[in-house]
Design a protein around this motif. Structure first.
Motif, PDB file in Angstrom:
ATOM      1  N   ASP A 230       0.824  -1.218   0.000  1.00 21.95           N
ATOM      2  CA  ASP A 230       0.000   0.000   0.000  1.00 21.95           C
ATOM      3  C   ASP A 230       0.851   1.257   0.000  1.00 21.95           C
ATOM      4  OD1 ASP A 230      -2.264  -1.559  -0.023  1.00 21.95           O
ATOM      5  OD2 ASP A 230      -2.599  -1.414   2.147  1.00 21.95           O
ATOM      6  N   TYR A 233       2.321   1.353  -3.662  1.00 20.41           N
ATOM      7  CA  TYR A 233       1.335   1.437  -4.736  1.00 20.41           C
ATOM      8  C   TYR A 233      -0.037   1.727  -4.125  1.00 20.41           C
ATOM      9  CZ  TYR A 233       5.132  -1.453  -6.662  1.00 20.41           C
ATOM     10  OH  TYR A 233       6.353  -1.949  -7.024  1.00 20.41           O
ATOM     11  N   ARG A 235      -2.846   3.040  -4.973  1.00 18.11           N
ATOM     12  CA  ARG A 235      -4.109   2.869  -5.694  1.00 18.11           C
ATOM     13  C   ARG A 235      -4.124   1.581  -6.525  1.00 18.11           C
ATOM     14  NH1 ARG A 235      -3.003   8.136  -5.439  1.00 18.11           N
ATOM     15  NH2 ARG A 235      -1.642   8.055  -7.279  1.00 18.11           N
ATOM     16  N   LEU A 236      -3.413   0.577  -6.083  1.00 18.54           N
ATOM     17  CA  LEU A 236      -3.326  -0.671  -6.824  1.00 18.54           C
ATOM     18  C   LEU A 236      -4.657  -1.423  -6.759  1.00 18.54           C
ATOM     19  CD1 LEU A 236      -0.984  -2.063  -8.368  1.00 18.54           C
ATOM     20  CD2 LEU A 236      -0.575  -3.420  -6.311  1.00 18.54           C
ATOM     21  N   ASP A 237      -5.057  -2.061  -7.861  1.00 26.79           N
ATOM     22  CA  ASP A 237      -6.303  -2.827  -7.848  1.00 26.79           C
ATOM     23  C   ASP A 237      -6.166  -4.046  -6.943  1.00 26.79           C
ATOM     24  OD1 ASP A 237      -5.907  -5.451  -9.579  1.00 26.79           O
ATOM     25  OD2 ASP A 237      -4.876  -3.851 -10.661  1.00 26.79           O
ATOM     26  N   ARG A 238      -7.316  -4.582  -6.516  1.00 24.74           N
ATOM     27  CA  ARG A 238      -7.355  -5.644  -5.501  1.00 24.74           C
ATOM     28  C   ARG A 238      -6.530  -6.864  -5.899  1.00 24.74           C
ATOM     29  NH1 ARG A 238     -10.488 -10.096  -4.962  1.00 24.74           N
ATOM     30  NH2 ARG A 238     -11.687  -9.473  -6.791  1.00 24.74           N
ATOM     31  N   LYS A 239      -6.653  -7.311  -7.143  1.00 22.60           N
ATOM     32  CA  LYS A 239      -5.963  -8.523  -7.571  1.00 22.60           C
ATOM     33  C   LYS A 239      -4.451  -8.350  -7.525  1.00 22.60           C
ATOM     34  CE  LYS A 239      -5.688 -11.772 -11.439  1.00 22.60           C
ATOM     35  NZ  LYS A 239      -6.179 -12.085 -12.817  1.00 22.60           N
ATOM     36  N   ARG A 240      -3.957  -7.226  -8.040  1.00 20.45           N
ATOM     37  CA  ARG A 240      -2.509  -6.991  -8.023  1.00 20.45           C
ATOM     38  C   ARG A 240      -2.017  -6.755  -6.601  1.00 20.45           C
ATOM     39  NH1 ARG A 240      -0.345  -5.434 -13.276  1.00 20.45           N
ATOM     40  NH2 ARG A 240      -2.026  -5.186 -14.786  1.00 20.45           N
ATOM     41  N   ARG A 241      -2.824  -6.053  -5.807  1.00 15.66           N
ATOM     42  CA  ARG A 241      -2.435  -5.786  -4.403  1.00 15.66           C
ATOM     43  C   ARG A 241      -2.235  -7.099  -3.653  1.00 15.66           C
ATOM     44  NH1 ARG A 241      -5.786  -4.930   0.446  1.00 15.66           N
ATOM     45  NH2 ARG A 241      -4.589  -3.682   1.965  1.00 15.66           N
TER      46      ARG A 241
END
Length: 389
Positions: A230, A233, A235-241
């Motif tokens: 976090d 990144y 504002r990373l999307d859920r899957k990539r996070r």
């Protein structure tokens, strides 16, 4: 550069049946290749870890798990100066003895086999590579080196008496020194198994929706990994996070094992692999602080994943499948494929018959066990069994 306590191919204790060695591959490379080409290795594709084979294409199978374990194991072995080929061979074969339906299938088969000496997946893996694989003209099994057989039999540590039936049977004629620890290479394979399943059980549980990212982020190791992602990144999307966080969890475990092993090896200073085997404690393991954190993660997974209502419901179903098939084959060996039914029918006593039936059921994939159960138990007209997959 190889460490003094590494297993050297030239110093291998050899094979049970003498063979001329390859001019192009070391004995351990040949072991690895024989394992990859074995039917038991291919069947791992349709044997699952926690979820049953048909429940989703993205969940781990025993095959994908074994490949992940081998990848981690090679990394750790290289860092510690151990033999990567032997490490990989043990890692790739470590799950050969698992039944269909993961640990649920093993629990069911072990209970059924209690009057006949029980069932143990490590012992069954050894039986597969020494007897049940039958592709060579001059011997049963794969005729692997002593070093690889040792790793398969005791990668989790010394095996205490009473020995599992299949392990005792083989060890009586080919001593694997079960009272000592295994080589460093086998120890690496064992801890790599722990690393892989800790990580992918988190991933599979999240994918299945059995718990949320927010719940996982409350766990040790996992929470700091999410926080690090976090921060980098936001504002990373859920899957990539999720993928970035779990990748970091993986890295923490690998780094911890390497650091702890280096400390233990430096303190003990084994002069060779036999000194390492007889050091009286494992050389390759997690540090105590990280191990305590992993226990907390496993407790979370037990409550939220292994005992989730959908998983418990499936556990009950597949337990019945194993129980029904075992009783059917014990009573009616004519429902087995021809090459099995003759041996079962000719067995000297109930124990010999039960062990043959257990060998057959243990070799089944999830889908084949369901298919046989549907035809032979749930169906109205029994049909001859098609060849074992």
């Amino acid at each position: 550069m190889a460490a003094p306590y590494a297993c050297e191919p030239a110093a291998s204790r050899g094979r049970y049946f003498a063979e001329e060695e390859s001019a192009f591959r070391s004995p351990f490379q040949r072991d690895r290749d024989r394992i990859i080409h074995a039917g038991a290795f291919r069947r791992l594709k349709h044997k699952t870890q926690v979820f049953v084979e048909h429940e989703g294409d993205y969940f781990r199978t025993r095959l994908t798990h074994s490949i992940e374990v081998a990848q981690v194991a090679r990394t750790i072995a290289r860092a510690l100066g151990l033999n990567e080929d032997l490490t990989e061979a043990v890692a790739l074969a470590h799950d050969f003895g698992h039944t269909p339906f993961g640990h649920t299938g093993e629990d069911a088969l072990n209970a059924l086999m209690a009057p006949y000496g029980g069932f143990d997946h490590n012992a069954q893996a050894l039986k597969i590579v020494t007897a049940l694989e039958r592709s060579y003209a001059e011997f049963d099994g794969l005729n692997l080196t002593w070093d690889t057989l040792e790793g398969i039999a005791k990668h989790n540590g010394p095996v205490a008496a009473p020995l599992p039936f299949a392990l005792a049977d083989y060890n009586a004629r080919h001593d694997l020194e079960l009272d000592t620890h295994a080589s460093g290479e086998a120890q690496v394979a064992a801890v790599s198994d722990d690393i892989a399943y800790n990580n992918h059980d988190l991933a599979d549980g999240l994918r299945a929706g059995l718990f949320t990212d927010e719940e996982a982020a409350e766990l040790p190791i996992v929470g700091p990994a999410y926080a690090q992602v976090d921060a980098l990144y936001p504002r990373l999307d859920r899957k990539r996070r999720r993928a970035e966080a779990l990748r970091r969890v993986f890295g923490v475990m690998v780094a911890d094992v390497i650091a702890e092993a280096r400390t233990r090896l430096a303190d003990t200073a084994p002069a060779d692999v036999d000194a390492l085997r007889r050091a009286g404690r494992p050389m390759v393991r997690f540090s105590d602080p990280l191990f305590a954190q992993l226990k907390e993660i496993r407790a979370f997974l037990f409550a939220h994943m292994y005992r989730a209502p959908t998983v418990v419901e499936m556990r009950a179903r597949v337990t019945r499948v194993v129980q029904d098939l075992f009783q059917l084959y014990m009573d009616r060996p004519d429902h087995l494929p021809r090459e099995w039914s003759a041996d079962v029918a000719a067995a000297d006593d109930a124990t010999a018959r039960a062990r043959l039936v257990a060998d057959y059921i243990a070799g089944m994939t999830d889908r084949y066990a369901f298919e046989r159960h549907e035809v032979l138990v749930a169906g109205t007209t029994p049909m001859p069994a098609r060849p074992h997959p």
